[in-house]
Design a protein around this motif. Sequence first.
Motif, PDB file in Angstrom:
ATOM      1  N   ALA A 346       0.483  -0.968  -0.020  1.00 53.56           N
ATOM      2  CA  ALA A 346      -0.263   0.171  -0.300  1.00 53.56           C
ATOM      3  C   ALA A 346       0.909   1.453  -0.332  1.00 53.56           C
ATOM      4  CB  ALA A 346      -1.067   0.409   1.392  1.00 53.56           C
ATOM      5  N   PHE A 347       1.575   1.411   0.656  1.00 51.57           N
ATOM      6  CA  PHE A 347       3.022   2.364   0.735  1.00 51.57           C
ATOM      7  C   PHE A 347       3.759   2.272  -0.342  1.00 51.57           C
ATOM      8  CE2 PHE A 347       1.413   1.826   4.766  1.00 51.57           C
ATOM      9  CZ  PHE A 347       1.104   3.230   5.683  1.00 51.57           C
ATOM     10  N   ASP A 348       4.549   3.656  -0.724  1.00 54.02           N
ATOM     11  CA  ASP A 348       5.008   3.605  -2.040  1.00 54.02           C
ATOM     12  C   ASP A 348       6.601   3.281  -1.732  1.00 54.02           C
ATOM     13  OD1 ASP A 348       3.535   5.403  -3.835  1.00 54.02           O
ATOM     14  OD2 ASP A 348       3.604   6.509  -2.378  1.00 54.02           O
ATOM     15  N   GLY A 349       6.987   2.988   0.213  1.00 51.62           N
ATOM     16  CA  GLY A 349       8.738   2.236   0.298  1.00 51.62           C
ATOM     17  C   GLY A 349       8.056   2.454   1.458  1.00 51.62           C
ATOM     18  N   VAL A 350       8.427   1.448   2.660  1.00 48.25           N
ATOM     19  CA  VAL A 350       8.578   1.524   4.003  1.00 48.25           C
ATOM     20  C   VAL A 350      10.095   1.714   4.378  1.00 48.25           C
ATOM     21  CG1 VAL A 350       8.627  -0.974   5.299  1.00 48.25           C
ATOM     22  CG2 VAL A 350       6.561  -0.963   3.458  1.00 48.25           C
ATOM     23  N   LEU A 351      10.394   2.364   5.542  1.00 53.34           N
ATOM     24  CA  LEU A 351      11.246   1.933   6.320  1.00 53.34           C
ATOM     25  C   LEU A 351      11.344   0.965   7.155  1.00 53.34           C
ATOM     26  CD1 LEU A 351      10.487   4.668   4.777  1.00 53.34           C
ATOM     27  CD2 LEU A 351      12.588   5.899   6.669  1.00 53.34           C
ATOM     28  N   ASP A 352      12.039   0.293   7.755  1.00 56.99           N
ATOM     29  CA  ASP A 352      11.780  -1.259   8.504  1.00 56.99           C
ATOM     30  C   ASP A 352      12.453  -0.631  10.350  1.00 56.99           C
ATOM     31  OD1 ASP A 352      10.879  -3.227  10.150  1.00 56.99           O
ATOM     32  OD2 ASP A 352      11.784  -4.460   8.333  1.00 56.99           O
ATOM     33  N   PHE A 353      11.993   0.109  10.646  1.00 58.73           N
ATOM     34  CA  PHE A 353      12.260   0.379  11.719  1.00 58.73           C
ATOM     35  C   PHE A 353      12.908  -0.377  12.759  1.00 58.73           C
ATOM     36  CE2 PHE A 353      12.294   5.696  11.911  1.00 58.73           C
ATOM     37  CZ  PHE A 353      13.168   5.562  10.453  1.00 58.73           C
ATOM     38  N   ASP A 354      10.995  -0.919  13.154  1.00 57.60           N
ATOM     39  CA  ASP A 354      11.331  -2.063  14.309  1.00 57.60           C
ATOM     40  C   ASP A 354      12.601  -3.370  14.217  1.00 57.60           C
ATOM     41  OD1 ASP A 354      10.025  -4.478  15.725  1.00 57.60           O
ATOM     42  OD2 ASP A 354       9.599  -5.191  14.110  1.00 57.60           O
ATOM     43  N   ALA A 355      12.824  -2.969  12.608  1.00 59.67           N
ATOM     44  CA  ALA A 355      14.377  -3.631  12.380  1.00 59.67           C
ATOM     45  C   ALA A 355      15.726  -3.816  12.621  1.00 59.67           C
ATOM     46  CB  ALA A 355      14.520  -4.496  10.864  1.00 59.67           C
ATOM     47  N   VAL A 356      15.425  -2.048  12.518  1.00 59.97           N
ATOM     48  CA  VAL A 356      16.874  -1.145  13.381  1.00 59.97           C
ATOM     49  C   VAL A 356      16.897  -1.788  14.305  1.00 59.97           C
ATOM     50  CG1 VAL A 356      17.882   0.152  12.833  1.00 59.97           C
ATOM     51  CG2 VAL A 356      17.156  -0.207  11.425  1.00 59.97           C
ATOM     52  N   TRP A 357      15.796  -1.230  15.399  1.00 57.63           N
ATOM     53  CA  TRP A 357      15.902  -1.281  17.083  1.00 57.63           C
ATOM     54  C   TRP A 357      16.073  -2.449  17.740  1.00 57.63           C
ATOM     55  CZ3 TRP A 357      13.078   3.872  18.437  1.00 57.63           C
ATOM     56  CH2 TRP A 357      13.729   4.660  18.637  1.00 57.63           C
ATOM     57  N   ARG A 358      15.060  -3.439  17.043  1.00 59.43           N
ATOM     58  CA  ARG A 358      14.684  -4.560  17.578  1.00 59.43           C
ATOM     59  C   ARG A 358      16.240  -5.521  18.227  1.00 59.43           C
ATOM     60  NH1 ARG A 358      11.913  -7.395  12.328  1.00 59.43           N
ATOM     61  NH2 ARG A 358      13.814  -8.648  12.227  1.00 59.43           N
ATOM     62  N   ASP A 359      15.661  -6.340  19.623  1.00 60.72           N
ATOM     63  CA  ASP A 359      17.637  -6.928  20.057  1.00 60.72           C
ATOM     64  C   ASP A 359      16.820  -8.267  19.369  1.00 60.72           C
ATOM     65  OD1 ASP A 359      18.413  -8.688  21.572  1.00 60.72           O
ATOM     66  OD2 ASP A 359      18.207  -7.781  23.353  1.00 60.72           O
ATOM     67  N   PRO A 360      17.963  -8.943  18.615  1.00 59.81           N
ATOM     68  CA  PRO A 360      17.538  -9.767  18.291  1.00 59.81           C
ATOM     69  C   PRO A 360      17.447 -11.729  19.432  1.00 59.81           C
ATOM     70  CG  PRO A 360      20.109  -9.174  17.905  1.00 59.81           C
ATOM     71  CD  PRO A 360      19.329  -7.748  18.585  1.00 59.81           C
ATOM     72  N   ASP A 361      18.111 -10.709  20.394  1.00 59.76           N
ATOM     73  CA  ASP A 361      17.528 -11.832  21.212  1.00 59.76           C
ATOM     74  C   ASP A 361      16.332 -11.899  21.615  1.00 59.76           C
ATOM     75  OD1 ASP A 361      20.642 -13.606  20.746  1.00 59.76           O
ATOM     76  OD2 ASP A 361      21.330 -12.030  22.298  1.00 59.76           O
ATOM     77  N   ARG A 362      15.801 -10.995  21.953  1.00 60.63           N
ATOM     78  CA  ARG A 362      14.509 -10.616  22.790  1.00 60.63           C
ATOM     79  C   ARG A 362      13.888  -9.585  21.642  1.00 60.63           C
ATOM     80  NH1 ARG A 362      13.143 -10.285  28.711  1.00 60.63           N
ATOM     81  NH2 ARG A 362      10.759 -10.114  28.623  1.00 60.63           N
ATOM     82  N   PRO A 363      13.270 -10.010  20.040  1.00 62.75           N
ATOM     83  CA  PRO A 363      12.856  -8.972  19.178  1.00 62.75           C
ATOM     84  C   PRO A 363      11.694  -8.341  19.909  1.00 62.75           C
ATOM     85  CG  PRO A 363      12.739 -10.702  18.579  1.00 62.75           C
ATOM     86  CD  PRO A 363      13.201 -11.603  20.188  1.00 62.75           C
ATOM     87  N   SER A 364      10.564  -8.193  21.128  1.00 58.80           N
ATOM     88  CA  SER A 364       9.925  -7.414  20.954  1.00 58.80           C
ATOM     89  C   SER A 364      10.843  -6.638  21.962  1.00 58.80           C
ATOM     90  CB  SER A 364       8.942  -8.096  22.637  1.00 58.80           C
ATOM     91  OG  SER A 364       9.478  -8.873  23.270  1.00 58.80           O
TER      92      SER A 364
END
Length: 396
Positions: A346-364
Amino acid sequence: MTGTTNADGWVRSWGASPQAAHDGLGSLDDHPPLADVTLRQVVRLSGGGRRARVRFTNEFGTAPFTIGAARVGLAASAPGAVRPGSERVLTFSGAPAVTVPAGAPILSDPVDLRLPALAELVISLHLPGRVETCTCHDPALDTGWTVPGDAVAATALPANARVLPVRALLSAVDLLPDTPARTVVAVGDSRTDGAGSTPGTHHSWPELLAGRLAPTGYVVNQGISGNRLLHDGIGAAVAARFDRDVLATPGLGHVVLSIGANDIGVSFAPREEHGPLAGFLGMFPGAPVTADDVIAGYRQLIARTHGRGAKVHATTIAPYEGAEIYTAAGDAARQAVNEWVRTSGAFDGVLDFDAVWRDPDRPSRIRADLHCGDHLHGNDAGYRALADAVDLSLFD
């Protein structure tokens, strides 16, 4: 860069979304009334230009107020000082003073002033009377001051200046660039506003993005701390303020939506009548919303943006486990929204801020080195990581 028709060539280089003084974080509550004082405020522009005009605001005012005199100039090295020779007197339809109607903004006449990209501009205005209700942006992450009397012509900050904790009566600076340009508007909540970053360092992610896009990139930060997509609370909801703060932007080319975290966080927060969050949640009226409600709100803003001929991008919602408002149900709603943002097209582009900030050992959770200590807002490194992750080709 695509965007709306801009026959006169003006583009917005800096902005701050207006709020009612009682509708923010209360930073002005203990400040003396604004009466026979000069407000001196410093703003950091994004792209540069050769002419400038300033937009003052009384949009949440309950009575008119008068600007008795106003000036702009390039900032010098000392706090609040103006570089000699760069001062320009602002006028309004040719007059040095103007009365701003209640509920309205007002634009200054343009002045010739060469402003490089990322320049700091000092804006001074004298208020000979009393401002009954101050339209502001709360908080201001760049220092401003009040000075008794008319001090607009002072090139150095007077010794009797007092810190002004909000962005007061000031909402935008537009420039006339040397070549045609378009503005990127980031609209969101406290994570867009820059909460948690070091004041005075221009470390919100939109300002850092402006640095990456300089010298030809224009980025305006229309974040409001505590803001939501669908309901008012701290500031008018994005759905309500979108036309004024985003679609009316001169030279609009791209919109970045970074909103929805507070809609979800507040809706799913632990609720106890006398619990520790009761007072906080009381600032956010309106019925709880679902992930589908947030997605429907996005669809509305997409349609409205495309109707103006601009592109619209979205950030995914970053984690928040560890914050007081966190619940597992809220996190599930956040992830549902993010999945739609990433996969719907739906968007012209996505900036995946969740992927940048999340802790890989605890993604929440946000990585410990990227938040300011509250598990909710970024620190300087966190906002730098967001800005550095943006694909600049989205804004071609």
